[in-house]
Write an enzyme that holds these catalytic residues in place. Structure first.
Site, PDB file in Angstrom:
ATOM      1  N   ALA A 143     -17.997  15.403 -11.368  1.00 41.35           N
ATOM      2  CA  ALA A 143     -18.345  14.016 -10.972  1.00 41.35           C
ATOM      3  C   ALA A 143     -18.708  13.250 -12.241  1.00 41.35           C
ATOM      4  O   ALA A 143     -19.838  12.785 -12.399  1.00 41.35           O
ATOM      5  CB  ALA A 143     -19.482  14.026  -9.970  1.00 41.35           C
TER       6      ALA A 143
ATOM      7  N   GLU B  68       0.855  -1.193   0.000  1.00 43.18           N
ATOM      8  CA  GLU B  68       0.000   0.000   0.000  1.00 43.18           C
ATOM      9  C   GLU B  68       0.892   1.244   0.000  1.00 43.18           C
ATOM     10  O   GLU B  68       1.874   1.299   0.727  1.00 43.18           O
ATOM     11  CB  GLU B  68      -0.938  -0.022   1.206  1.00 43.18           C
ATOM     12  CG  GLU B  68      -1.790   1.216   1.390  1.00 43.18           C
ATOM     13  CD  GLU B  68      -2.631   1.585   0.161  1.00 43.18           C
ATOM     14  OE1 GLU B  68      -3.430   0.775  -0.313  1.00 43.18           O
ATOM     15  OE2 GLU B  68      -2.448   2.722  -0.347  1.00 43.18           O
ATOM     16  N   ARG B  69       0.481   2.241  -0.816  1.00 45.15           N
ATOM     17  CA  ARG B  69       1.351   3.413  -0.955  1.00 45.15           C
ATOM     18  C   ARG B  69       0.821   4.666  -0.255  1.00 45.15           C
ATOM     19  O   ARG B  69       1.516   5.665  -0.152  1.00 45.15           O
ATOM     20  CB  ARG B  69       1.539   3.736  -2.429  1.00 45.15           C
ATOM     21  CG  ARG B  69       0.267   4.216  -3.107  1.00 45.15           C
ATOM     22  CD  ARG B  69       0.503   4.554  -4.549  1.00 45.15           C
ATOM     23  NE  ARG B  69      -0.752   4.986  -5.165  1.00 45.15           N
ATOM     24  CZ  ARG B  69      -0.904   5.246  -6.450  1.00 45.15           C
ATOM     25  NH1 ARG B  69       0.117   5.100  -7.264  1.00 45.15           N
ATOM     26  NH2 ARG B  69      -2.046   5.640  -6.925  1.00 45.15           N
TER      27      ARG B  69
ATOM     28  N   HIS C  43     -44.990  -6.550  10.170  1.00 41.07           N
ATOM     29  CA  HIS C  43     -45.812  -5.339  10.123  1.00 41.07           C
ATOM     30  C   HIS C  43     -45.654  -4.582  11.432  1.00 41.07           C
ATOM     31  O   HIS C  43     -45.657  -5.212  12.491  1.00 41.07           O
ATOM     32  CB  HIS C  43     -47.289  -5.712   9.930  1.00 41.07           C
ATOM     33  CG  HIS C  43     -48.192  -4.525   9.989  1.00 41.07           C
ATOM     34  ND1 HIS C  43     -48.326  -3.656   8.917  1.00 41.07           N
ATOM     35  CD2 HIS C  43     -48.978  -4.026  10.987  1.00 41.07           C
ATOM     36  CE1 HIS C  43     -49.174  -2.695   9.246  1.00 41.07           C
ATOM     37  NE2 HIS C  43     -49.584  -2.882  10.500  1.00 41.07           N
TER      38      HIS C  43
HETATM   39  C1  FAD Z   1     -17.158   9.650  -3.120  1.00 44.72           C
HETATM   40  C2  FAD Z   1     -17.296   8.168  -3.299  1.00 44.72           C
HETATM   41  C3  FAD Z   1     -18.341   7.488  -2.703  1.00 44.72           C
HETATM   42  C4  FAD Z   1     -18.472   6.120  -2.874  1.00 44.72           C
HETATM   43  N1  FAD Z   1     -19.507   5.478  -2.270  1.00 44.72           N
HETATM   44  C5  FAD Z   1     -19.647   4.147  -2.440  1.00 44.72           C
HETATM   45  C6  FAD Z   1     -20.698   3.441  -1.799  1.00 44.72           C
HETATM   46  O1  FAD Z   1     -21.508   4.032  -1.089  1.00 44.72           O
HETATM   47  N2  FAD Z   1     -20.787   2.100  -1.993  1.00 44.72           N
HETATM   48  C7  FAD Z   1     -19.901   1.430  -2.793  1.00 44.72           C
HETATM   49  O2  FAD Z   1     -20.029   0.212  -2.937  1.00 44.72           O
HETATM   50  N3  FAD Z   1     -18.890   2.065  -3.404  1.00 44.72           N
HETATM   51  C8  FAD Z   1     -18.739   3.396  -3.240  1.00 44.72           C
HETATM   52  N4  FAD Z   1     -17.690   4.033  -3.840  1.00 44.72           N
HETATM   53  C9  FAD Z   1     -16.769   3.247  -4.679  1.00 44.72           C
HETATM   54  C10 FAD Z   1     -15.748   2.500  -3.818  1.00 44.72           C
HETATM   55  O3  FAD Z   1     -15.032   3.412  -3.034  1.00 44.72           O
HETATM   56  C11 FAD Z   1     -14.818   1.725  -4.727  1.00 44.72           C
HETATM   57  O4  FAD Z   1     -15.566   0.895  -5.571  1.00 44.72           O
HETATM   58  C12 FAD Z   1     -13.847   0.866  -3.913  1.00 44.72           C
HETATM   59  O5  FAD Z   1     -13.044   1.663  -3.074  1.00 44.72           O
HETATM   60  C13 FAD Z   1     -12.963   0.058  -4.861  1.00 44.72           C
HETATM   61  O6  FAD Z   1     -12.098  -0.731  -4.098  1.00 44.72           O
HETATM   62  P1  FAD Z   1     -10.704  -1.208  -4.688  1.00 44.72           P
HETATM   63  O7  FAD Z   1     -10.127  -2.124  -3.662  1.00 44.72           O
HETATM   64  O8  FAD Z   1     -10.865  -1.696  -6.057  1.00 44.72           O
HETATM   65  O9  FAD Z   1      -9.796   0.109  -4.803  1.00 44.72           O
HETATM   66  P2  FAD Z   1      -9.495   1.329  -3.852  1.00 44.72           P
HETATM   67  O10 FAD Z   1     -10.412   1.429  -2.716  1.00 44.72           O
HETATM   68  O11 FAD Z   1      -9.359   2.507  -4.755  1.00 44.72           O
HETATM   69  O12 FAD Z   1      -8.063   0.984  -3.250  1.00 44.72           O
HETATM   70  C14 FAD Z   1      -6.927   0.913  -4.044  1.00 44.72           C
HETATM   71  C15 FAD Z   1      -5.710   1.059  -3.161  1.00 44.72           C
HETATM   72  O13 FAD Z   1      -4.561   0.764  -3.932  1.00 44.72           O
HETATM   73  C16 FAD Z   1      -3.507   1.647  -3.564  1.00 44.72           C
HETATM   74  N5  FAD Z   1      -2.564   1.686  -4.688  1.00 44.72           N
HETATM   75  C17 FAD Z   1      -2.813   2.104  -5.950  1.00 44.72           C
HETATM   76  N6  FAD Z   1      -1.721   1.917  -6.731  1.00 44.72           N
HETATM   77  C18 FAD Z   1      -0.770   1.384  -5.932  1.00 44.72           C
HETATM   78  C19 FAD Z   1       0.574   0.953  -6.146  1.00 44.72           C
HETATM   79  N7  FAD Z   1       1.160   1.038  -7.344  1.00 44.72           N
HETATM   80  N8  FAD Z   1       1.259   0.453  -5.094  1.00 44.72           N
HETATM   81  C20 FAD Z   1       0.675   0.336  -3.870  1.00 44.72           C
HETATM   82  N9  FAD Z   1      -0.582   0.719  -3.612  1.00 44.72           N
HETATM   83  C21 FAD Z   1      -1.301   1.215  -4.638  1.00 44.72           C
HETATM   84  C22 FAD Z   1      -4.236   2.950  -3.292  1.00 44.72           C
HETATM   85  O14 FAD Z   1      -3.467   3.806  -2.467  1.00 44.72           O
HETATM   86  C23 FAD Z   1      -5.506   2.468  -2.624  1.00 44.72           C
HETATM   87  O15 FAD Z   1      -5.390   2.435  -1.224  1.00 44.72           O
HETATM   88  C24 FAD Z   1     -17.525   5.416  -3.661  1.00 44.72           C
HETATM   89  C25 FAD Z   1     -16.459   6.086  -4.249  1.00 44.72           C
HETATM   90  C26 FAD Z   1     -16.332   7.446  -4.067  1.00 44.72           C
HETATM   91  C27 FAD Z   1     -15.164   8.150  -4.687  1.00 44.72           C
END
Ligand code: FAD
Length: 481
Positions: free
Chosen positions: A284, A34-35, A460
């Protein structure tokens, strides 16, 4: 070798951290790189902190309507944006600490830094080049650092970031992404929201409840374009009643920046244009996958329309390399990322009966006021697929609990396959529907028919009774309408 693992996961968001924990449960030696922040966008800048903000908005709304419930509140109720943001940020930090605790408990190694795949089975971790949105951290204790690590299986879970339109790039000051919208230093008086997907509408709803003049511009012919048209129309009516201005079939063509405001030129489908001046604007217009700089080209991992291409189990075209979550394509939702993580790890571990991802059964929720939730096919999609369908509807205005709560504006719509009676879609707008939808998700997962739903007893008085009545209505048997 200390640096050698069964599984290395890149990214600790809901995809990455769930993959790591499931791998550890199955006895695999696992590390997460994690970065920036444990727990990813979801806990730090997405799902959870937005829901904390929206909770403040709900409490404000209820307090402002105290009179409707026979309560006289002395003095005025004013939102304190600094305190609201501090609560939301505090909750985000609590969530990311929680993931650190889970890693420790499950003996998952954390490698702090930026990961790049150099060849199948090898990950090089270097100092992060990403400028963090907030000070990094808290970096958990006892993490491993920069170096070369090897693993039989590498899972890419690097997530996504805000997409920008050329010429209308967010600057963090006047044009915000979700990062700035999540922690405003002061409340703008007016706000333009470009895009009415879940992220845009949730922020529009939050700021409108806080008393901000909000205009939403959407290029499609309905708000929340992926939702069923009828549900979306009802939600729009409610947003407009709350004073939100919504312009459909229009695009933000140009934005001019002033000292402390923006003026946007809106081009409408009918050829007319309108200029809107607002203190701040939220862009957005979707997100794009973090596919750059992680070595995809070096190992030949294929992408498709900007996302890593995978099969139903998260496998890429390169043996030993997998992708899950936002980086692997829509829907971009945390629970989709988590489910992909479990499927991917269980397949790697060789568990029997691992089912591939079925995207039709992924629910979607938007936590605006009123809330919107859905699963399966919309009426339009079912018809476009040539399905012979039965549609049921039930309004909240005929539900005792909704009336008692003072939340009588809502609708449940159910869609059945006419021949088999199978539930193929459910769509809801109204109070608490983001909790209720799970009933229909379970029903769809079990391939439930109308017969079984009709014979299910709903308690209910609950809003959930609207679900049963909607099913009854599809078969001409609604009892309370
Ligand atoms: C404002 C907002 C509201 C949202 N609300 C909802 C909701 O209500 N319900 C829902 O289901 N989804 C919601 N989402 C979407 C949800 O946040 C994402 O679908 C989810 O976080 C995806 O998870 P992920 O593990 O794929 O990636 P992420 O959560 O994006 O995590 C990726 C991680 O990888 C790390 N990373 C990236 N590249 C590297 C690298 N090269 N080396 C090391 N680390 C790295 C990043 O730092 C990050 O911590 C929302 C998103 C936003 C922006």
């Amino acid at each position: 070798m200390a640096n050698n693992y069964d599984v290395i996961v890149i990214g600790s968001g809901p995809g990455g951290y769930i993959a790591a924990i499931r791998a550890a449960q199955l006895g695999l030696k696992v590390a997460v790189v994690e970065r920036e922040h444990l727990a990813g966008i979801c806990s730090n800048w997405g799902c959870i902190p937005t829901k904390a903000l929206l909770r403040s908005a709900d409490v404000l709304h209820t307090a402002q309507h105290g009179k409707d419930y026979g309560l006289t509140l002395e003095g005025s109720i004013t939102p304190d944006i600094k305190a609201i943001v501090a609560r939301s940020r505090g909750i985000a930090h609590r969530m990311n600490n929680g993931v650190g605790f889970l890693f420790k408990k499950n003996k998952v190694d954390i490698i702090w830094g930026e990961a790049r795949i150099t060849k199948p089975g090898e990950v090089v971790v270097s100092k992060s080049t990403k400028k963090p949105v907030e000070p990094v951290g808290p970096v958990p204790k006892n993490t491993l650092g920069e170096g070369t690590y090897t693993a039989k299986h590498i899972i890419i879970a690097t997530g996504a970031r805000p997409r920008a339109l050329p010429g209308i790039e967010p600057d963090g000051k006047l044009i915000w992404t979700y990062f700035e919208a999540m922690k405003p230093e002061e409340m703008p008086k007016s706000l333009l929201v470009m895009g009415s997907g879940a992220i845009g509408i949730e922020f529009a709803s939050f700021y409108r409840t806080m008393g901000v003049e909000v205009t939403v511009v959407e290029i499609m012919n309905q708000v929340m374009p992926v939702e069923d048209a009828e549900i979306s129309a009802l939600a729009k009516k409610q947003f407009e009643r709350q004073g939100m201005k919504i312009i459909l079939e229009a695009k933000v063509a140009k934005v001019e920046k002033g000292a402390n405001s923006i003026t946007a030129t809106i081009e409408k489908k009918d050829g007319t244009t309108e200029k809107i001046t607002a203190d701040r604007m939220i862009s957005a217009v979707g997100v794009q996958a973090n596919i750059e700089g992680i070595g995809l080209e070096a190992v030949g991992v294929k992408t498709d329309r900007g996302f890593i291409a995978i099969d139903g189990y998260g496998k890429t075209n390169v043996p030993g390399i997998y992708a899950i979550g936002d980086v692997a394509g829509p829907p971009l939702l945390a629970h989709k990322a988590e489910h992909e993580a479990v499927i991917c790890i269980e397949k790697i571990a060789g568990l029997p009966n691992v089912h591939p991802m079925d995207k039709l059964k992924i629910p979607g929720c938007t936590y605006c006021h009123p809330q919107v939730a859905s699963v399966g096919l919309t009426e339009a999609k079912a018809k476009a697929e040539g399905r012979d369908i039965r549609v049921g509807r039930f309004p909240f205005v005929a539900n005792g609990k909704a009336i008692a709560l003072g939340e009588d504006q809502g609708l449940v719509k159910t869609i059945f396959d006419k021949k088999t009676g199978e539930l193929i879609g459910a769509h809801m707008v109204g109070a608490e529907v983001t909790e209720l939808i799970q009933g229909f998700v379970i029903a769809m997962n079990l391939e439930t028919t109308e017969e079984e739903l009709i014979h299910t007893i709903f308690p209910h008085p609950t809003i959930s009774e609207t679900m049963k009545e909607s099913v009854l209505d599809a078969y001409g048997r609604a009892l309370n309408a």
